[in-house]
Design a protein around this motif. Structure first.
Motif, mmCIF file in Angstrom:
data_model
loop_
_atom_site.group_PDB
_atom_site.id
_atom_site.type_symbol
_atom_site.label_atom_id
_atom_site.label_comp_id
_atom_site.label_asym_id
_atom_site.label_seq_id
_atom_site.Cartn_x
_atom_site.Cartn_y
_atom_site.Cartn_z
ATOM 1 N N LEU A 92 0.825 -1.197 0.000
ATOM 2 C CA LEU A 92 0.000 0.000 0.000
ATOM 3 C C LEU A 92 0.867 1.258 0.000
ATOM 4 O O LEU A 92 0.660 2.164 -0.806
ATOM 5 C CB LEU A 92 -0.934 0.008 1.220
ATOM 6 C CG LEU A 92 -1.816 1.239 1.371
ATOM 7 C CD1 LEU A 92 -2.858 1.258 0.268
ATOM 8 C CD2 LEU A 92 -2.487 1.237 2.729
ATOM 9 N N PHE A 93 1.830 1.320 0.898
ATOM 10 C CA PHE A 93 2.683 2.496 0.976
ATOM 11 C C PHE A 93 3.510 2.662 -0.292
ATOM 12 O O PHE A 93 3.725 3.778 -0.752
ATOM 13 C CB PHE A 93 3.612 2.435 2.190
ATOM 14 C CG PHE A 93 2.898 2.616 3.489
ATOM 15 C CD1 PHE A 93 1.791 3.444 3.589
ATOM 16 C CD2 PHE A 93 3.330 1.966 4.624
ATOM 17 C CE1 PHE A 93 1.129 3.621 4.785
ATOM 18 C CE2 PHE A 93 2.677 2.137 5.833
ATOM 19 C CZ PHE A 93 1.575 2.969 5.908
ATOM 20 N N LYS A 94 3.978 1.570 -0.836
ATOM 21 C CA LYS A 94 4.781 1.654 -2.061
ATOM 22 C C LYS A 94 3.942 2.185 -3.216
ATOM 23 O O LYS A 94 4.396 3.028 -3.986
ATOM 24 C CB LYS A 94 5.363 0.281 -2.397
ATOM 25 C CG LYS A 94 6.474 0.348 -3.383
ATOM 26 C CD LYS A 94 7.157 -0.990 -3.502
ATOM 27 C CE LYS A 94 8.343 -0.871 -4.412
ATOM 28 N NZ LYS A 94 9.062 -2.106 -4.541
ATOM 29 N N SER A 95 2.708 1.695 -3.348
ATOM 30 C CA SER A 95 1.873 2.144 -4.461
ATOM 31 C C SER A 95 1.345 3.557 -4.251
ATOM 32 O O SER A 95 1.173 4.307 -5.201
ATOM 33 C CB SER A 95 0.712 1.176 -4.679
ATOM 34 O OG SER A 95 -0.172 1.209 -3.586
ATOM 35 N N VAL A 96 1.098 3.969 -3.017
ATOM 36 C CA VAL A 96 0.551 5.297 -2.760
ATOM 37 C C VAL A 96 1.650 6.357 -2.697
ATOM 38 O O VAL A 96 1.565 7.391 -3.358
ATOM 39 C CB VAL A 96 -0.274 5.317 -1.444
ATOM 40 C CG1 VAL A 96 -0.652 6.728 -1.054
ATOM 41 C CG2 VAL A 96 -1.502 4.450 -1.603
ATOM 42 N N PHE A 97 2.690 6.099 -1.917
ATOM 43 C CA PHE A 97 3.691 7.129 -1.682
ATOM 44 C C PHE A 97 4.854 7.107 -2.664
ATOM 45 O O PHE A 97 5.559 8.098 -2.791
ATOM 46 C CB PHE A 97 4.236 7.023 -0.253
ATOM 47 C CG PHE A 97 3.196 7.293 0.783
ATOM 48 C CD1 PHE A 97 2.581 8.528 0.860
ATOM 49 C CD2 PHE A 97 2.824 6.309 1.681
ATOM 50 C CE1 PHE A 97 1.617 8.781 1.817
ATOM 51 C CE2 PHE A 97 1.863 6.552 2.643
ATOM 52 C CZ PHE A 97 1.254 7.788 2.708
ATOM 53 N N MET A 98 5.093 6.004 -3.324
ATOM 54 C CA MET A 98 6.246 5.909 -4.206
ATOM 55 C C MET A 98 5.878 5.916 -5.689
ATOM 56 O O MET A 98 6.737 5.724 -6.523
ATOM 57 C CB MET A 98 7.027 4.626 -3.885
ATOM 58 C CG MET A 98 7.516 4.524 -2.461
ATOM 59 S SD MET A 98 8.666 5.815 -1.988
ATOM 60 C CE MET A 98 10.098 5.321 -2.870
ATOM 61 N N ARG A 99 4.624 6.143 -6.029
ATOM 62 C CA ARG A 99 4.219 6.055 -7.431
ATOM 63 C C ARG A 99 4.844 7.136 -8.297
ATOM 64 O O ARG A 99 5.061 6.931 -9.477
ATOM 65 C CB ARG A 99 2.711 6.066 -7.550
ATOM 66 C CG ARG A 99 2.063 7.358 -7.163
ATOM 67 C CD ARG A 99 0.573 7.358 -7.389
ATOM 68 N NE ARG A 99 -0.003 8.408 -6.548
ATOM 69 C CZ ARG A 99 -1.089 8.298 -5.880
ATOM 70 N NH1 ARG A 99 -1.784 7.190 -5.949
ATOM 71 N NH2 ARG A 99 -1.523 9.276 -5.135
ATOM 72 N N THR A 100 5.139 8.297 -7.731
ATOM 73 C CA THR A 100 5.739 9.366 -8.526
ATOM 74 C C THR A 100 7.249 9.446 -8.354
ATOM 75 O O THR A 100 7.886 10.274 -8.995
ATOM 76 C CB THR A 100 5.134 10.730 -8.140
ATOM 77 O OG1 THR A 100 5.353 10.948 -6.753
ATOM 78 C CG2 THR A 100 3.645 10.770 -8.447
ATOM 79 N N ALA A 101 7.812 8.606 -7.510
ATOM 80 C CA ALA A 101 9.256 8.643 -7.275
ATOM 81 C C ALA A 101 9.996 8.066 -8.466
ATOM 82 O O ALA A 101 9.608 7.041 -9.023
ATOM 83 C CB ALA A 101 9.598 7.850 -6.007
#
Length: 162
Positions: A71-80
């Motif tokens: 969840l955190f990877k898809s939500v917080f890292m999607r634009t990284a």
């Protein structure tokens, strides 16, 4: 008066310890163990056995940990953007020839303050000239003059390396 702790009290202590660790550490991991311990404390208070408590603790903790990572990877890292480091970061960068590079023996280049053995993809290159890193093969850099656009097939490059 009996002061022996019951299972639910022990689980509650474990949950509080994991919660305190979560506050102290920055990994965002022990929170899930605290939640697992709280769930196990509830199950223990209902009178279910220790094997079920341990199984539930493991399942809840692992499930929450796995879910939070995705969840955190898809939500917080999607634009990284992917951060290139090490050898991957050298590709396409410029280097300065510190020892003339010939087609047979190669030479040496300086990139990011480090000296590397270099092989040429575009003929002999004199000392002091700037080159572009095209490939990294082990501890060797394959370089070419920035103006050279000719590409060398993989098979030919591997033969040149020998």
């Amino acid at each position: 008066m009996d002061l022996t702790p019951t299972a639910w009290q022990l689980w509650l202590v474990a949950a509080l310890l994991c919660g305190a660790l979560e506050i102290k550490l920055s990994g965002f991991v022990t929170l899930w163990f605290a939640v697992g311990a709280l769930v196990s404390a509830l199950v223990a208070a209902m009178g279910l056995g220790i094997n079920f408590q341990l199984l539930l603790f493991a399942l809840v903790s692992a499930g929450l940990f796995a879910a939070s990572r995705t969840l955190f990877k898809s939500v917080f890292m999607r634009t990284a953007s992917h951060l290139k480091t090490g050898v991957e970061a050298m590709m396409g960068q410029e280097a300065v020839v510190t020892e003339a590079i010939d087609e047979k023996n190669g030479g040496t280049v300086r990139i990011n303050g480090e000296l590397w053995i270099a092989r040429t993809l575009s003929g002999a290159i004199p000392e002091g000239e700037r080159v572009t890193v095209e490939q990294v093969e082990g501890l060797k850099l394959w370089v070419r003059r920035p103006s050279a656009t000719q590409s060398v097939p993989q098979r030919e490059q591997k033969e040149n390396a020998r």
